[in-house]
Design a protein around this motif. Structure first.
Motif, short mmCIF file in Angstrom:
data_model
loop_
_atom_site.label_atom_id
_atom_site.label_comp_id
_atom_site.label_asym_id
_atom_site.label_seq_id
_atom_site.Cartn_x
_atom_site.Cartn_y
_atom_site.Cartn_z
N MET A 1 0.84 -1.21 0.00
CA MET A 1 0.00 0.00 0.00
C MET A 1 0.87 1.25 0.00
N LYS A 2 0.35 2.29 -0.67
CA LYS A 2 1.12 3.53 -0.78
C LYS A 2 1.09 4.29 0.55
N PRO A 3 2.06 5.17 0.80
CA PRO A 3 2.07 5.92 2.06
C PRO A 3 0.95 6.96 2.08
N GLN A 4 0.61 7.43 3.27
CA GLN A 4 -0.48 8.40 3.43
C GLN A 4 -0.25 9.67 2.60
N GLU A 5 1.04 10.11 2.53
CA GLU A 5 1.32 11.38 1.82
C GLU A 5 0.82 11.33 0.38
N TYR A 6 0.83 10.11 -0.18
CA TYR A 6 0.43 9.95 -1.58
C TYR A 6 -0.95 10.54 -1.83
N TYR A 7 -1.81 10.49 -0.82
CA TYR A 7 -3.19 10.92 -1.02
C TYR A 7 -3.46 12.35 -0.54
N ALA A 8 -2.39 13.09 -0.21
CA ALA A 8 -2.56 14.40 0.41
C ALA A 8 -3.33 15.39 -0.46
N THR A 9 -3.16 15.31 -1.78
CA THR A 9 -3.79 16.33 -2.64
C THR A 9 -4.69 15.73 -3.71
N PHE A 10 -5.20 14.53 -3.49
CA PHE A 10 -6.03 13.89 -4.52
C PHE A 10 -7.36 14.62 -4.75
N GLU A 11 -7.80 14.60 -6.02
CA GLU A 11 -9.14 15.08 -6.34
C GLU A 11 -10.11 13.90 -6.21
N THR A 12 -11.41 14.23 -6.09
CA THR A 12 -12.42 13.19 -5.88
C THR A 12 -12.34 12.07 -6.91
N ILE A 13 -12.31 12.44 -8.20
CA ILE A 13 -12.42 11.41 -9.24
C ILE A 13 -11.16 10.54 -9.27
N ASP A 14 -9.99 11.17 -9.05
CA ASP A 14 -8.76 10.39 -9.06
C ASP A 14 -8.71 9.43 -7.88
N LEU A 15 -9.21 9.90 -6.75
CA LEU A 15 -9.26 9.03 -5.57
C LEU A 15 -10.20 7.86 -5.84
N ALA A 16 -11.35 8.15 -6.46
CA ALA A 16 -12.33 7.10 -6.75
C ALA A 16 -11.74 6.06 -7.71
N ARG A 17 -10.78 6.48 -8.55
CA ARG A 17 -10.20 5.55 -9.52
C ARG A 17 -9.04 4.76 -8.95
N ASP A 18 -8.59 5.10 -7.77
CA ASP A 18 -7.44 4.42 -7.17
C ASP A 18 -7.84 3.01 -6.70
N PRO A 19 -7.16 1.98 -7.21
CA PRO A 19 -7.55 0.60 -6.89
C PRO A 19 -7.56 0.30 -5.38
N ASP A 20 -6.57 0.82 -4.65
CA ASP A 20 -6.52 0.57 -3.21
C ASP A 20 -7.73 1.20 -2.51
N PHE A 21 -8.07 2.40 -2.98
CA PHE A 21 -9.21 3.08 -2.39
C PHE A 21 -10.50 2.31 -2.67
N GLN A 22 -10.65 1.85 -3.92
CA GLN A 22 -11.84 1.07 -4.29
C GLN A 22 -11.96 -0.19 -3.44
N ALA A 23 -10.82 -0.84 -3.25
CA ALA A 23 -10.84 -2.07 -2.46
C ALA A 23 -11.33 -1.79 -1.05
N TRP A 24 -10.93 -0.66 -0.50
CA TRP A 24 -11.36 -0.32 0.85
C TRP A 24 -12.87 -0.08 0.90
N VAL A 25 -13.40 0.67 -0.09
CA VAL A 25 -14.82 0.99 -0.09
C VAL A 25 -15.66 -0.27 -0.23
N VAL A 26 -15.26 -1.14 -1.14
CA VAL A 26 -16.09 -2.31 -1.45
C VAL A 26 -15.96 -3.38 -0.36
N ALA A 27 -14.77 -3.60 0.11
CA ALA A 27 -14.58 -4.63 1.14
C ALA A 27 -13.58 -4.14 2.19
N PRO A 28 -14.06 -3.32 3.12
CA PRO A 28 -13.13 -2.77 4.11
C PRO A 28 -12.64 -3.84 5.10
N THR A 29 -11.40 -3.73 5.49
CA THR A 29 -10.86 -4.60 6.54
C THR A 29 -10.41 -3.68 7.67
N SER A 30 -10.09 -4.26 8.82
CA SER A 30 -9.71 -3.40 9.93
C SER A 30 -8.41 -2.66 9.60
#
Lengths: 341, 203
Positions: A1-30
């Protein structure tokens, strides 16, 4: 997984397209919950972006209908059946009188065409040409296989085999896998370039004629280089010979031949290659004009490999390695130092 | 997340298929079938109609393979060819609609979830789903389509424009407007409250 800083300035649509982000939304783990909570805590200004992107993923994912592999296979079979059904069956045509009239006309045309083809075909040259970023494999009439690298031209005369020699002209770069002639018929295979002729008897080798030089790397078998102003050179497997055609000395060395033919596997392999050479290759093979403002860097070596169809990835790698900024100006890509360094 | 089909070998398959490779042709088909069916459904086409349009596209591809060139993006090329076919076919079927009317039918209504899925979803999630879905459907059809293409494919803005037959600026503006509109509808107050709280506590 990428470090937190990677997401510091993301726009909504780019964040929505990020595979790691999608994985969290669809199947969150602790673990992922914890990660995204930490991003929110570190970058409070991103909280609403994250929340909106999360809803966007939920909404868009629910519009996607997944299909099992079997459905895809069955659909392809239906396509095949349609293709078969569309093949014409001209049975009944035979017995109609009108058929003979058409047949006569068509026969005349065919005969005329055949005559023209025999006459023209004997003299007009055959040409294969590849565009920037395109690789093409050509099987020649004698069974030899030529793989043309991007932005290259292979020409041969129409009466190729009847002449007693197998001759082709090459501009650009190509890999040759020359077939041996059966029945002991020895027909030399010759590749003409601006600076040298490569004479072959059944072998595998790479010829690169970009810029003014001609470079030949032999992978297997035996070839003879016929040069204009110097004695012929007999090459062994693993030999690299480079000439510019004039009286200047040859460059001859032992190399790992595989490296020079890696482009055939759709890989761009660079080993300790100078940036100046890479810039030239990007221009030769992809038509990209890249300039590096800091001329001191041009002699720096670079090592790496990328898929051959992703030159932009190579440029990004170089920029990151040497900490350069990428700017696009018209059709030029300019790599320059960051201002504060 | 639904695993999206892999389109990274497109160019390799495309070139091999132009040389006459049937296996590369099949590989192209199976890499893109799901994308195309899903895209077609967004225009209100049922699976059979969408598949007919896909078949037309691929039959022509095979027929004219020797005269084809290499496109910038295979996916963009296929989506565009498919979209043109489908929109024409749907317009013919519905007779009284012009092709632009069919384009206006693009919509992001969710696929009906199975009863099992429904049970599994907790109530909060379900509310959020309904919230975002109603927000999505208030966007214009073109905005929904750009959003769909931007999300489900790796196409550049240029490629998206080519597929939809619109200009670069239109695409950028429409997507921007879509996201702004969504943001307004989705704005909940809690991030603001949290921010305020955070500020108060820092004092």
């Amino acid at each position: 997984m990428k470090p937190q800083e990677y997401y510091a300035t993301f726009e909504t649509i780019d964040l929505a397209r990020d595979p790691d982000f999608q994985a969290w939304v669809v199947a969150p783990t602790s673990e992922t919950n914890q990660f995204w909570e930490s991003v929110k805590a570190l970058y409070p200004q991103q909280q609403s972006t994250i929340e909106q992107a999360r809803l966007l993923v939920m909404g868009l994912e629910s519009t996607w209908q997944e299909l099992p592999e079997s459905a895809v296979v069955e659909s392809f079979q239906r396509l095949r059946q349609k293709q078969l059904a569309q093949q014409p069956e001209p049975k009944r045509l035979f017995f109609r009188p009108v058929f003979y009239r058409y047949a006569a006309a068509v026969t005349l045309l065919l005969l005329a065409g055949l005559g023209w083809w025999l006459y023209e075909g004997a003299t007009s040259p055959v040409e294969y040409k590849t565009a920037y970023g395109q690789i093409q494999t050509v099987t020649l009439p004698d069974g030899s296989v030529v793989t043309l690298n991007a932005n290259s031209i292979l020409q041969m005369s129409g009466d190729w085999q009847t002449e007693g020699r197998r001759e082709v002209h090459l501009t650009g770069e190509a890999f040759f896998d020359v077939s041996k002639k059966p029945l002991g018929k020895r027909m030399p295979f010759v590749v003409h370039t601006g600076a040298a002729d490569v004479v072959v008897l059944g072998t595998r080798f790479n010829v690169n004629t970009r810029r003014t030089r001609t470079q030949v790397v032999l992978q297997e078998g035996k070839v003879k280089l016929a040069l204009q102003q110097q004695p012929d050179v007999l090459m062994q497997p693993g030999d690299l010979v480079e000439t510019t055609g004039g009286k200047t000395a040859l460059r001859r060395e032992r190399v790992d031949a595989g490296r020079y033919v890696a482009w055939r596997d759709n890989l761009l392999v660079l080993e300790e290659e100078r940036l100046a050479e890479i810039v030239q290759r990007l221009n030769d093979e992809y038509g990209l004009t890249v300039s590096i403002t800091n001329k001191n860097l041009l002699n720096e070596p670079f090592t790496g490999s990328v898929p051959a169809n992703k030159p932009e990835l190579l440029i990004r790698l170089i920029a990151e390695t040497f900490r350069l900024r990428i700017d696009k100006q018209d059709n030029q890509i300019v790599l320059s130092n960051y201002k504060n360094e | 997340m639904n695993a999206r089909p892999d389109t990274s070998n497109d160019l390799m398959h495309w070139n091999a298929f132009r040389e006459g490779s049937e296996s590369a042709f099949a590989a192209l088909y199976s890499a893109h079938y799901r994308h195309l069916i899903n895209y077609g459904r967004r225009f209100g086409a049922d699976q059979a109609t969408a598949e007919d349009a896909i078949h037309d596209v691929f039959i022509d591809l095979w027929k004219y393979r020797q005269t084809l060139t290499q496109p910038q993006s295979v996916q963009s090329y296929l989506l565009k060819a498919f979209r043109n076919r489908l929109v024409t076919q749907l317009a013919e079927r519905q007779r009284r609609f012009a092709e632009t009317d069919v384009e206006e039918q693009f919509g992001l209504l969710p696929v009906e979830p199975s009863a099992e899925d429904r049970l599994l979803e907790d109530k909060l999630n379900q509310e959020q789903h309904e919230h975002i879905q109603s927000a999505l459907t208030t966007l214009s059809p073109r905005q929904q389509e750009i959003l769909y293409l931007r999300y489900f494919t790796d196409l550049s803005y240029d490629d998206i424009c080519a597929v939809m037959g619109i200009t670069y600026n239109t695409a950028r503006t429409q997507l921007y407007q879509a996201l702004t509109a969504l943001r307004k509808r989705l704005q909940t107050n809690w991030p603001v409250l949290l921010l305020l709280l955070g500020l108060l506590m820092n004092r």
